[in-house]
Structures are given as structure tokens and as C-alpha cells.
Design a protein around this motif. Structure first.
Motif, PDB file in Angstrom:
ATOM      1  N   SER A  45      84.960 124.225  40.112  1.00  0.00           N
ATOM      2  CA  SER A  45      85.356 123.611  41.390  1.00  0.00           C
ATOM      3  C   SER A  45      84.642 122.286  41.644  1.00  0.00           C
ATOM      4  O   SER A  45      85.059 121.512  42.494  1.00  0.00           O
ATOM      5  N   MET A  46      83.546 122.024  40.904  1.00  0.00           N
ATOM      6  CA  MET A  46      82.767 120.807  41.115  1.00  0.00           C
ATOM      7  C   MET A  46      82.756 119.950  39.855  1.00  0.00           C
ATOM      8  O   MET A  46      82.698 120.466  38.742  1.00  0.00           O
ATOM      9  N   LYS A  47      82.803 118.639  40.047  1.00  0.00           N
ATOM     10  CA  LYS A  47      82.740 117.715  38.931  1.00  0.00           C
ATOM     11  C   LYS A  47      81.304 117.592  38.425  1.00  0.00           C
ATOM     12  O   LYS A  47      80.352 117.895  39.143  1.00  0.00           O
ATOM     13  N   SER A  48      81.178 117.117  37.179  1.00  0.00           N
ATOM     14  CA  SER A  48      79.853 116.914  36.608  1.00  0.00           C
ATOM     15  C   SER A  48      79.981 115.931  35.447  1.00  0.00           C
ATOM     16  O   SER A  48      81.074 115.449  35.151  1.00  0.00           O
ATOM     17  N   GLY A  49      78.861 115.630  34.799  1.00  0.00           N
ATOM     18  CA  GLY A  49      78.883 114.749  33.647  1.00  0.00           C
ATOM     19  C   GLY A  49      78.363 113.361  33.947  1.00  0.00           C
ATOM     20  O   GLY A  49      78.157 112.978  35.103  1.00  0.00           O
ATOM     21  N   ASP A  50      78.149 112.586  32.878  1.00  0.00           N
ATOM     22  CA  ASP A  50      77.567 111.252  33.007  1.00  0.00           C
ATOM     23  C   ASP A  50      78.460 110.301  33.795  1.00  0.00           C
ATOM     24  O   ASP A  50      77.977 109.521  34.615  1.00  0.00           O
ATOM     25  N   ALA A  51      79.780 110.335  33.512  1.00  0.00           N
ATOM     26  CA  ALA A  51      80.695 109.416  34.216  1.00  0.00           C
ATOM     27  C   ALA A  51      80.695 109.708  35.713  1.00  0.00           C
ATOM     28  O   ALA A  51      80.690 108.784  36.538  1.00  0.00           O
ATOM     29  N   TYR A  52      80.683 110.993  36.044  1.00  0.00           N
ATOM     30  CA  TYR A  52      80.631 111.390  37.447  1.00  0.00           C
ATOM     31  C   TYR A  52      79.364 110.858  38.106  1.00  0.00           C
ATOM     32  O   TYR A  52      79.391 110.282  39.198  1.00  0.00           O
ATOM     33  N   LEU A  53      78.217 111.033  37.434  1.00  0.00           N
ATOM     34  CA  LEU A  53      76.949 110.596  38.006  1.00  0.00           C
ATOM     35  C   LEU A  53      76.898 109.078  38.158  1.00  0.00           C
ATOM     36  O   LEU A  53      76.456 108.560  39.187  1.00  0.00           O
ATOM     37  N   ARG A  54      77.404 108.355  37.152  1.00  0.00           N
ATOM     38  CA  ARG A  54      77.392 106.877  37.225  1.00  0.00           C
ATOM     39  C   ARG A  54      78.236 106.380  38.398  1.00  0.00           C
ATOM     40  O   ARG A  54      77.828 105.466  39.113  1.00  0.00           O
ATOM     41  N   SER A  55      79.409 106.977  38.580  1.00  0.00           N
ATOM     42  CA  SER A  55      80.291 106.509  39.657  1.00  0.00           C
ATOM     43  C   SER A  55      79.677 106.776  41.023  1.00  0.00           C
ATOM     44  O   SER A  55      79.742 105.927  41.916  1.00  0.00           O
ATOM     45  N   ARG A  56      79.055 107.948  41.192  1.00  0.00           N
ATOM     46  CA  ARG A  56      78.446 108.276  42.486  1.00  0.00           C
ATOM     47  C   ARG A  56      77.227 107.414  42.759  1.00  0.00           C
ATOM     48  O   ARG A  56      77.019 106.956  43.873  1.00  0.00           O
ATOM     49  N   MET A  57      76.415 107.175  41.741  1.00  0.00           N
ATOM     50  CA  MET A  57      75.241 106.344  41.942  1.00  0.00           C
ATOM     51  C   MET A  57      75.622 104.880  42.173  1.00  0.00           C
ATOM     52  O   MET A  57      74.958 104.169  42.930  1.00  0.00           O
ATOM     53  N   GLY A  58      76.697 104.431  41.531  1.00  0.00           N
ATOM     54  CA  GLY A  58      77.179 103.073  41.784  1.00  0.00           C
ATOM     55  C   GLY A  58      77.620 102.901  43.221  1.00  0.00           C
ATOM     56  O   GLY A  58      77.311 101.891  43.872  1.00  0.00           O
ATOM     57  N   ALA A  59      78.332 103.914  43.742  1.00  0.00           N
ATOM     58  CA  ALA A  59      78.767 103.867  45.142  1.00  0.00           C
ATOM     59  C   ALA A  59      77.570 103.941  46.077  1.00  0.00           C
ATOM     60  O   ALA A  59      77.503 103.227  47.085  1.00  0.00           O
TER      61      ALA A  59
END
Length: 332
Positions: A247-261
Motif C-alpha cells: 500500500s506504500m511506495k518505497s525505493g530510491d526514486a521515491y525517496l529522491r522525489s520526496r526529498m526534492g519536493a
């Protein structure tokens, strides 16, 4: 040279970092040191309105997603039958013609089969894309349909398409199937940037009917929920889904996008806190509260005590939105 005013500096930060938050490409806009610029002020005003809608009013978020696509006329016709309940629900084509029976459904399938390059019963490539345009419960279904119609006229011009309104479920939504090959022979190949533009277009058409709607990316809102695919929902309802999808996203791409925002939000908060306008300073605190309450922030707070790889270690969310964030700056 007259030094720039506080409002000009803040407008610059809003344009520079707000573009990254609210528009496709995840880009940083390079702006010159502040100066009187009418276009720039208008851009900043647009960003302010989107921040207010997302953070303060929590405007409903539109959903536009590709739920699949037919590899051959057999699969396409089956989807027609599914979305129209085998002709019981009215379906509308790209000409605005509305029909509602099995015979008309069969005629529609034959039109698609022969309207351009022949679509065989089975095909190795995707011959149609199935979309779903949705709004939260309580939205007027007829307005959702009208906005979806205008969306299709803008974004799917020169393609055969058919759409059906579903209002018997919690969220009013429109199923829209579009033939991949246009009438001019060009093939549709939606990418991530296209999907974001489609959401923006759908939200804009809804606002034109007086419905508050936004198309803010999940990363911008700090969301981490993974939407269930249509096939998963159907399989689960039929009892054919053996495992529960994550139900929840994860992974490097997910973390990069959230930290960029998060970084973009931090620059905006820092700028607004320096404003000589009380409204700007209040908005800064609302943004900070919004970030702290986001799914990503809560998830990070739970995990911050655990050991994480050095490349993905992030600063505490509370610190990012604190007054320790550097003040406004410009790329030169």
C-alpha cells in the motif's frame, strides 16, 4: 541601483522553487536577481494560488490514470462491454454521439477495428489505452462527465475514443478508452509528463465549472500511498487476488522525489518567513504544518532512529522546515 524589495525576492523564490513543486519535469527555474517584472509577478501569483489550494484549502485532487490497454480488438471490445455494463450504460464517442445498447456497442467495435490500420483480434502491441478520470465522493457526476468530455477534446484530439460515466460507486469517475493510432496515423504513447499534463487539464476544466480541483503531484504533497490497479481491484472483488499489494511506495526514486519536493518547500518557507507581510508569514507556518503532517514526514519520523544507507540519509523533517533553513537565494 535600488535594492530589491522583500516582495520581489519572495516572488523570485516562489517562481524558482514553485515551478519544481507544481509543474512537470521536476525542474529548477533559474531566475535573475529580482527586478520589476510583470510576467514574473503573475507567475508568482499562480504559484501562491496553488500553494493556498493545496496547503490551506486542501482542494480535492483529481485522478487521471492509465488502467491498462487492449492488445487486439478482442480485448478492446471486452473493455467496451465492461465499462458500459454490456450496453446498459450510455457511452459517448469523440463526435459527441451518445448510444446505449448491445448493437451500438458492436458497431462501435467494428468502427475501431477498421478505422485506420486494421486492428486484429489479437495484437503484439497495445492498440488502445484505457484511462480513468475520477473525483472524490460528493462531486457532481455530470460535471465530472462534462469536464472529462472537454479533457478528451483537448488532449485526445484526432483519436477515436469512447467514454462512460460511472456514478454508481463511491467516487464519480469516467472510463475513457482511446484508440492508440490517431486518424492521422500517429501513435499515442503516454509518458509520466503527459499524465501530469492530463491531470492539470482535467483539473482546469473542473474549475471552469466551479468545482475546486487540484492536480498536485504526490511528491509535492508528501504522499506515499500506492494506488490499486483496476485489474487488482477486480481480482480482489472476485476473490482471485492471493496476495495483498503493497500500500506504500518505497525505493530510491521515491525517496529522491520526496526529498526534492521537501527541499523546494523549505526554500519557500524560509522566504515567506522573511516577508514584511503577515499573510506570508502565516502561510509559511501553514506549509510547515502541512509538511509535518504528510505521510512522508510521518514515515520518516518513525524510521529516523533506524540505520539507513549513507546515500539515503536525510535531515529530520522538523529541521528542514525550521528557521535554520538558509534564506532566499538565486541561481546566477
Amino acid at each position: 541601483m535600488v535594492p530589491p524589495t522583500s516582495s520581489s525576492v519572495i516572488d523570485g523564490v516562489l517562481v524558482q522553487w514553485g515551478e519544481r513543486l507544481f509543474y512537470p519535469g521536476n525542474r529548477i527555474v533559474k531566475v535573475e536577481p529580482p527586478r520589476l517584472n510583470t510576467l514574473w509577478r503573475r507567475q508568482a501569483a499562480v504559484i501562491r494560488r496553488r500553494i493556498e489550494a493545496t496547503v490551506t484549502r486542501r482542494a480535492p485532487q483529481v485522478m487521471v490514470k492509465v488502467t491498462g490497454g487492449g492488445r487486439g480488438m478482442g480485448a478492446i471490445a471486452a473493455h467496451f462491454r465492461y465499462i458500459s455494463k454490456n450496453g446498459q450504460l450510455a457511452f459517448e464517442d469523440e463526435r459527441g454521439v451518445v448510444r446505449q445498447d448491445k448493437e451500438a456497442l458492436h458497431d462501435l467495435a467494428e468502427q475501431w477495428r477498421l478505422g485506420g490500420s486494421l486492428i486484429e483480434e489479437t495484437s503484439p502491441r497495445r492498440e488502445a489505452f484505457n484511462l480513468m478520470l475520477s473525483m472524490p465522493r460528493g462531486t457532481d457526476p455530470q460535471i465530472v462527465l462534462m469536464a472529462a468530455r472537454e479533457f478528451a477534446q483537448i488532449e485526445l484530439k484526432d483519436h477515436f475514443y469512447v467514454m462512460v460515466l460511472h456514478e454508481h460507486q463511491e467516487n464519480p469517475h469516467v472510463h475513457l478508452s482511446v484508440r492508440a493510432e490517431s486518424m492521422g496515423g500517429r501513435r499515442l504513447n503516454p509518458r509520466k509528463a503527459d499524465l501530469h499534463r492530463w491531470r492539470e487539464t482535467f483539473a482546469e476544466r473542473l474549475r471552469g465549472y466551479g468545482i475546486e480541483a487540484e492536480a498536485t503531484r504526490q511528491a509535492t504533497r508528501g504522499e506515499a500511498r500506492r494506488h490499486e490497479h483496476l485489474w487488482q481491484r477486480k481480482a480482489r472483488e472476485d476473490g482471485r487476488l492471493r496476495s495483498t499489494p503493497e500500500s506504500m511506495k518505497s525505493g530510491d526514486a521515491y525517496l529522491r522525489s520526496r526529498m526534492g519536493a521537501l527541499r523546494a518547500w523549505a526554500h519557500i518557507v524560509a522566504a515567506l518567513r522573511t516577508s514584511d507581510q503577515a499573510g506570508d508569514r502565516e502561510l509559511a507556518e501553514r506549509i510547515a504544518s502541512f509538511i509535518r503532517g504528510s505521510t512522508f514526514a510521518k514515515e520518516h519520523s518513525r524510521k529516523r532512529e533506524r540505520e539507513v544507507p549513507a546515500h539515503s540519509r536525510v535531515r529530520d523533517v522538523e529541521l528542514v522546515v525550521s528557521r535554520d533553513v538558509p534564506g532566499p537565494e538565486f541561481n546566477r
